[in-house]
Motif scaffolding. Structure first.
Motif, PDB file in Angstrom:
ATOM      1  N   VAL A 181       0.844  -1.204   0.000  1.00 27.91           N
ATOM      2  CA  VAL A 181       0.000   0.000   0.000  1.00 27.91           C
ATOM      3  C   VAL A 181       0.878   1.252   0.000  1.00 27.91           C
ATOM      4  CG1 VAL A 181      -1.675   1.348   1.322  1.00 27.91           C
ATOM      5  CG2 VAL A 181      -1.962  -1.124   1.102  1.00 27.91           C
ATOM      6  N   LEU A 182       1.915   1.249   0.821  1.00 27.38           N
ATOM      7  CA  LEU A 182       2.830   2.396   0.854  1.00 27.38           C
ATOM      8  C   LEU A 182       3.521   2.575  -0.495  1.00 27.38           C
ATOM      9  CD1 LEU A 182       4.409   1.855   4.397  1.00 27.38           C
ATOM     10  CD2 LEU A 182       2.696   3.569   3.744  1.00 27.38           C
ATOM     11  N   TYR A 183       3.876   1.455  -1.113  1.00 27.30           N
ATOM     12  CA  TYR A 183       4.492   1.507  -2.450  1.00 27.30           C
ATOM     13  C   TYR A 183       3.547   2.144  -3.459  1.00 27.30           C
ATOM     14  CZ  TYR A 183       5.350  -0.386  -7.142  1.00 27.30           C
ATOM     15  OH  TYR A 183       5.493  -0.544  -8.490  1.00 27.30           O
ATOM     16  N   VAL A 184       2.278   1.731  -3.455  1.00 28.24           N
ATOM     17  CA  VAL A 184       1.310   2.270  -4.411  1.00 28.24           C
ATOM     18  C   VAL A 184       1.103   3.762  -4.177  1.00 28.24           C
ATOM     19  CG1 VAL A 184      -1.097   2.186  -5.181  1.00 28.24           C
ATOM     20  CG2 VAL A 184       0.157   0.057  -4.768  1.00 28.24           C
ATOM     21  N   LEU A 185       0.999   4.178  -2.917  1.00 24.53           N
ATOM     22  CA  LEU A 185       0.838   5.600  -2.617  1.00 24.53           C
ATOM     23  C   LEU A 185       2.054   6.410  -3.062  1.00 24.53           C
ATOM     24  CD1 LEU A 185      -0.872   5.500   0.892  1.00 24.53           C
ATOM     25  CD2 LEU A 185      -1.807   6.558  -1.170  1.00 24.53           C
ATOM     26  N   ASN A 186       3.243   5.850  -2.866  1.00 26.12           N
ATOM     27  CA  ASN A 186       4.456   6.540  -3.333  1.00 26.12           C
ATOM     28  C   ASN A 186       4.477   6.631  -4.851  1.00 26.12           C
ATOM     29  OD1 ASN A 186       6.469   7.449  -1.238  1.00 26.12           O
ATOM     30  ND2 ASN A 186       6.048   5.399  -0.452  1.00 26.12           N
ATOM     31  N   ARG A 187       4.059   5.564  -5.516  1.00 29.93           N
ATOM     32  CA  ARG A 187       4.028   5.576  -6.975  1.00 29.93           C
ATOM     33  C   ARG A 187       3.027   6.608  -7.481  1.00 29.93           C
ATOM     34  NH1 ARG A 187       3.447   0.131 -10.611  1.00 29.93           N
ATOM     35  NH2 ARG A 187       1.298   0.798 -10.920  1.00 29.93           N
ATOM     36  N   SER A 197      -2.391   3.020   9.156  1.00 34.45           N
ATOM     37  CA  SER A 197      -3.003   4.243   9.697  1.00 34.45           C
ATOM     38  C   SER A 197      -2.762   4.307  11.202  1.00 34.45           C
ATOM     39  CB  SER A 197      -4.497   4.258   9.389  1.00 34.45           C
ATOM     40  OG  SER A 197      -5.115   5.381   9.976  1.00 34.45           O
ATOM     41  N   HIS A 198      -2.939   3.171  11.899  1.00 35.13           N
ATOM     42  CA  HIS A 198      -2.693   3.110  13.342  1.00 35.13           C
ATOM     43  C   HIS A 198      -1.224   3.407  13.658  1.00 35.13           C
ATOM     44  CE1 HIS A 198      -3.175   1.870  17.507  1.00 35.13           C
ATOM     45  NE2 HIS A 198      -2.137   1.063  17.367  1.00 35.13           N
ATOM     46  N   GLU A 199      -0.328   2.967  12.758  1.00 35.07           N
ATOM     47  CA  GLU A 199       1.107   3.211  12.952  1.00 35.07           C
ATOM     48  C   GLU A 199       1.517   4.610  12.496  1.00 35.07           C
ATOM     49  OE1 GLU A 199       2.877   0.038  10.734  1.00 35.07           O
ATOM     50  OE2 GLU A 199       2.547  -1.453  12.316  1.00 35.07           O
ATOM     51  N   GLU A 200       0.528   5.415  12.079  1.00 34.67           N
ATOM     52  CA  GLU A 200       0.740   6.801  11.655  1.00 34.67           C
ATOM     53  C   GLU A 200       1.683   6.923  10.472  1.00 34.67           C
ATOM     54  OE1 GLU A 200       1.837   9.039  15.119  1.00 34.67           O
ATOM     55  OE2 GLU A 200      -0.187   8.970  15.947  1.00 34.67           O
ATOM     56  N   LYS A 201       1.565   5.960   9.557  1.00 33.45           N
ATOM     57  CA  LYS A 201       2.299   6.049   8.299  1.00 33.45           C
ATOM     58  C   LYS A 201       1.451   6.698   7.206  1.00 33.45           C
ATOM     59  CE  LYS A 201       5.165   1.984   9.276  1.00 33.45           C
ATOM     60  NZ  LYS A 201       5.481   0.578   8.908  1.00 33.45           N
ATOM     61  N   ILE A 202       0.126   6.687   7.408  1.00 28.26           N
ATOM     62  CA  ILE A 202      -0.793   7.357   6.495  1.00 28.26           C
ATOM     63  C   ILE A 202      -1.820   8.136   7.318  1.00 28.26           C
ATOM     64  CG2 ILE A 202      -0.574   5.642   4.639  1.00 28.26           C
ATOM     65  CD1 ILE A 202      -3.329   4.547   5.509  1.00 28.26           C
ATOM     66  N   VAL A 203      -2.516   9.057   6.636  1.00 30.15           N
ATOM     67  CA  VAL A 203      -3.624   9.800   7.244  1.00 30.15           C
ATOM     68  C   VAL A 203      -4.838   9.618   6.344  1.00 30.15           C
ATOM     69  CG1 VAL A 203      -4.523  12.077   7.843  1.00 30.15           C
ATOM     70  CG2 VAL A 203      -2.130  11.512   8.330  1.00 30.15           C
ATOM     71  N   MET A 204      -5.984   9.275   6.949  1.00 26.65           N
ATOM     72  CA  MET A 204      -7.233   9.188   6.192  1.00 26.65           C
ATOM     73  C   MET A 204      -8.184  10.243   6.724  1.00 26.65           C
ATOM     74  SD  MET A 204      -7.887   5.115   5.480  1.00 26.65           S
ATOM     75  CE  MET A 204      -7.703   4.505   7.147  1.00 26.65           C
ATOM     76  N   GLU A 205      -8.730  11.053   5.820  1.00 25.12           N
ATOM     77  CA  GLU A 205      -9.662  12.089   6.249  1.00 25.12           C
ATOM     78  C   GLU A 205     -10.836  12.171   5.294  1.00 25.12           C
ATOM     79  OE1 GLU A 205      -7.487  15.773   6.370  1.00 25.12           O
ATOM     80  OE2 GLU A 205      -7.811  16.152   4.249  1.00 25.12           O
ATOM     81  N   ASP A 206     -11.936  12.737   5.777  1.00 26.90           N
ATOM     82  CA  ASP A 206     -13.171  12.840   5.013  1.00 26.90           C
ATOM     83  C   ASP A 206     -13.005  13.871   3.903  1.00 26.90           C
ATOM     84  OD1 ASP A 206     -15.750  12.883   4.121  1.00 26.90           O
ATOM     85  OD2 ASP A 206     -16.654  13.038   6.105  1.00 26.90           O
ATOM     86  N   LEU A 207     -13.403  13.517   2.706  1.00 25.62           N
ATOM     87  CA  LEU A 207     -13.325  14.450   1.583  1.00 25.62           C
ATOM     88  C   LEU A 207     -14.421  15.507   1.647  1.00 25.62           C
ATOM     89  CD1 LEU A 207     -12.410  12.122  -1.404  1.00 25.62           C
ATOM     90  CD2 LEU A 207     -11.128  14.112  -0.655  1.00 25.62           C
ATOM     91  N   ASP A 208     -15.476  15.246   2.375  1.00 25.96           N
ATOM     92  CA  ASP A 208     -16.574  16.209   2.477  1.00 25.96           C
ATOM     93  C   ASP A 208     -16.751  16.590   3.943  1.00 25.96           C
ATOM     94  OD1 ASP A 208     -18.862  17.711   2.396  1.00 25.96           O
ATOM     95  OD2 ASP A 208     -19.881  16.409   0.946  1.00 25.96           O
ATOM     96  N   VAL A 246       1.829  10.417   5.303  1.00 24.55           N
ATOM     97  CA  VAL A 246       1.878  11.409   6.380  1.00 24.55           C
ATOM     98  C   VAL A 246       2.602  12.677   5.959  1.00 24.55           C
ATOM     99  CG1 VAL A 246       2.874  11.881   8.654  1.00 24.55           C
ATOM    100  CG2 VAL A 246       1.585   9.794   8.288  1.00 24.55           C
ATOM    101  N   ARG A 247       3.732  12.537   5.256  1.00 24.17           N
ATOM    102  CA  ARG A 247       4.523  13.724   4.922  1.00 24.17           C
ATOM    103  C   ARG A 247       3.744  14.696   4.028  1.00 24.17           C
ATOM    104  NH1 ARG A 247       6.672   9.554   1.884  1.00 24.17           N
ATOM    105  NH2 ARG A 247       6.951   9.908  -0.373  1.00 24.17           N
TER     106      ARG A 247
END
Length: 760
Positions: free
Chosen positions: A232-238, A275-286, A302-303
């Motif tokens: 997942v981290l790889y895909v987000l970086n890509r 997300s629990h490990e704070e490697k990503i952030v998920m937030e509501d788009l609306d 996160v960055r």
């Protein structure tokens, strides 16, 4: 040693299991990613060296190889031996030892020094180096300092060979093995065994796919949690490499399923864990919904979330704080500066000057020839008159140098202005130690990505005035985000958009055609046989013929007709990396034509020669060279394994292990050309580029030329690109977040023009 005669080898050529043993004469080719190697080996009983091919370890001339393989007849290269398995041994003969040490493998020993050492110690040379290295001080030219250099290089070679053997057994090529060793040292094998996916995050150039291949060989299951989380981290970086700051939740899951080939539930669990490990952030788009809905989530690394929200926070702080510079009458200041610079400013320029005096933050945008530089100079004059401390900066070295030349005031790169220091942990200027500036003017803002913008905004003091200048019609930043367009679209700050082309600029076909392209019109063409102009189109649809024309233009026609240096003044810019007129092939052909020097160093499939034109392709803060900087190779030292590159009269050394940071730069991509200007630009536009051809790409390439632009290619392809104003959507919430800051509606951007461009 088993010696095969030529006849015996031939008799065994139709079945596997043929054994050969010989000494490496030379290494012809190495693919650094896969380890595929072509080499010449002297085998007893064969009159000529045998050509061997296969995925081999880093070989050095002089080494002895025991090989098992099969004979093949290659349709182009003839008879060769494909190595299926092999074992490398150190040479034992004096001739072999001399070749081995003189190959440049050991830093501190070149061919001359190798001859001296072998002359003194003979067949015991390697034994001396391995166990009694202090005795080398008895060789002319070797002192204690060089002994220590050789000791370190010898130890490194022994360690890296063991690591390479392990890594190659698990599908890792020579280049990647070297990077792994450089990162982890003696811990390399332990790190790979524990969690090979850390390679993808720790080492530039080793992606998830390479780490995944290693993990598979080590027995990691396809649906293992550690694989899904890393994937997942790889895909987000890509996706960030495509410019995205975040990606929507459901589309992200589908992309991860497609790439990782696992079920949806595995991906959802992985998202929850990271997300629990704070490697990503998920937030509501609306924001109005007040609760998370899976199909309305934005998923950030996160960055990027820290950077995007940080830009908003610091812009808000800046806008809401009073100016440190005393208040001025903007009407009087505009009249004063016109007399000062002896120019009558257009209405758009006058309004820009006034807003620069009255507002805390503003944007000035417009194409070439619309007077942006005149505005900057006028603003500088006004603020200097009241004693303000003014900082000028741009994202790249070339852009900051051009800013210095056009304003007469010192300008720096943003990194240098923010005092980036790798050893001290990054930018030294920030909210705790802001810049000592009253006015900050940033040029080429279209090149600034979200992370760099965040670091810049942190360092801008609350009382400063920030003026952002750029061309919003150029390609967006190479890094993720769309900062300039997002700031403009937010309506939060005043925007002056300049469209009027001034009289002097109207004399340039480059500028007029750039504006035509930006309006979706084909450029006015000039046949290459007419009197000298500054813009030409040479029609040629055949890629091979187009390549021939480009070589003629760069090497002969432009230097002869325009008195230009082909190395320093002419830049080929192309939309593609692959293909006949892509950067890879063009660089090879132009290198052979412009630089026949045989003083060279071969690294895998790349050849660097003395006097080559090269480009730095990633920021190196220790060396203070940055992505896009172009220089010339001034020296190659095989003995000490270093080259020196001249960047605008600054000599920068590179160790051979650092050569993956530079590429040949006779031809570069359009993205790499951003922020730079060149006396002459040659631009291939062919139908094979159609997937990449879009209006802002062609516009960006054309606006890189100062005195001459020559297009070579298909009018049909050019028309396709000019008409294509669609660009890849970049997922970013910066404009939305900035709009949410507005307590009252901001004025609409002031737009001056568009005026009709005179017919040519």
């Amino acid at each position: 040693m088993k010696n095969l005669t030529s006849r015996q080898a031939t008799l065994g050529s139709d079945r596997p299991g043929v054994e050969l043993e010989g000494q490496i004469e030379s290494v012809t080719y190495v693919n650094e990613e896969t380890g595929y190697t072509v080499a010449k080996v002297n085998v007893p009983g064969f009159i000529l060296p045998v050509t061997i091919v296969g995925n081999l370890l880093a070989l050095a001339p002089g080494e002895v190889l025991k090989m098992n393989g099969v004979w093949e007849n290659h349709p182009k290269f003839g008879r060769q031996f494909r190595v299926l398995s092999h074992r490398a041994m150190l040479p034992s003969s004096i001739k072999g030892i001399k070749k081995y040490l003189g190959s440049g493998l050991i830093k501190g020993i070149g061919s001359v020094m190798a001859s001296r050492i072998v002359k003194k110690f003979g067949e015991k040379t390697l034994e001396i180096i391995d166990g009694k290295i202090e005795k080398l001080t008895g060789v002319e030219g070797i002192g204690p300092k060089r002994v220590e250099m050789i000791r370190g290089a010898w130890a490194d070679q022994k360690e890296i060979r063991e690591i390479m053997i392990f890594l190659q057994e698990h599908g890792v090529g020579v280049s990647h093995a070297t990077k792994i060793y450089k990162q982890y040292g003696q811990r390399s094998i332990a790190v790979v065994l524990q969690n090979p996916y850390t390679l993808a995050t720790d080492i530039i150039g080793i992606g998830f796919q390479t780490a995944d291949r290693i993990a598979k060989q080590l027995g990691f299951e396809k649906n293992s949690p550690v694989r899904a989380e890393a994937g997942v981290l790889y895909v987000l970086n890509r996706l960030s490499e495509e410019g995205h700051i975040f990606y929507p939740y459901d589309p992200l899951i589908e992309k991860c399923r497609e790439i990782l080939e696992v079920d949806r539930e595995t991906i959802i669990k992985a998202l929850g864990t990271i997300s629990h490990e704070e490697k990503i952030v998920m937030e509501d788009l609306d924001q109005r919904l007040g609760e998370f809905e899976p199909d309305r989530k934005a998923v950030y690394l996160v960055r990027f979330h820290i950077s995007e929200t940080g830009v908003v926070r610091h812009l808000s702080r800046l806008i809401s704080s009073p100016k440190t510079v005393r208040a001025m009458d903007s009407d009087k200041a505009a009249l004063w500066v016109e007399k000062r610079i002896h120019l009558h400013l257009a209405q758009g320029q006058i309004d820009a000057v006034k807003r620069a005096i009255s507002d805390k933050v503003m944007v000035i945008t417009g194409g070439p020839g619309t007077g942006k530089t005149t505005i900057i100079n006028a603003v500088i004059q006004i603020y200097r008159a009241v004693g303000a401390n003014i900082f000028l900066a741009a994202p790249t070295g070339r852009a900051s140098k051009r800013m210095t030349e056009t304003t007469g005031q010192p300008a720096r790169t943003i990194h240098r202005m923010l005092e980036f220091n790798w050893q001290k942990g990054g930018f030294q200027r920030n909210e705790n130690r802001p810049l000592d500036a009253d006015v900050i003017i940033i040029d080429e803002v279209s090149m600034i990505d979200t992370i760099l913008m965040y670091h810049l905004m942190k360092a801008v003091p609350a009382g400063a005035t920030l003026i952002m200048v750029g061309d919003s019609n150029q390609l967006p930043s190479v890094g993720p985000g769309n900062v300039l367009k997002d700031v403009i679209e937010s309506g939060l700050v005043p925007v002056i958009e300049l469209n009027e082309i001034f009289r002097q600029a109207r004399e340039s076909l480059i500028i007029l055609n750039a504006h035509r392209i930006n309006r979706g019109l084909l450029p006015e063409m000039k046949d290459s046989g007419e009197n000298l102009e500054d813009f030409y189109f040479i029609e040629q649809e055949n890629p091979d013929q187009a390549l021939h024309i480009i070589l003629e233009l760069v090497c002969k026609r432009i230097p002869r007709s325009f008195n230009m240096d082909p190395m320093r003044d002419i830049q080929v810019i192309t939309p593609m990396h692959k293909g006949i007129v892509g950067t890879v092939n063009l660089n090879m052909k132009l290198q052979d034509s412009l630089n026949p020097s045989r003083t060279e160093i071969i690294r895998g499939d790349r050849v660097f020669r003395l006097n080559d034109k090269v480009m730095q392709i990633k920021n190196n803060y220790d060396k203070e060279v940055f992505n896009g900087d172009i220089g010339l190779i001034k020296s190659i030292d095989e003995e000490n394994q270093k080259i020196v590159v001249d960047y605008d009269d600054r000599q920068v050394p590179y160790d051979f292990m650092e050569l993956d940071e530079i590429i040949l730069a006779y031809a570069i991509s359009v993205h790499k050309s951003q922020g730079s200007e060149y006396p002459a630009v040659v631009l291939p536009i062919l139908s094979q580029h159609y997937l990449l051809l879009q209006r802002n790409l062609i516009y960006t390439a054309v606006t890189r030329g100062k005195r001459l632009v020559v297009m070579v290619g298909s009018k049909k392809a050019l028309a396709m690109g000019v008409k294509n104003e669609s660009t890849l959507k970049r997922y970013t919430r910066l404009a939305e977040r900035l709009r949410n800051l507005r307590s009252v509606p901001a004025d609409k951007p002031s737009i001056y023009g568009p005026r009709d461009i005179p017919t040519i």
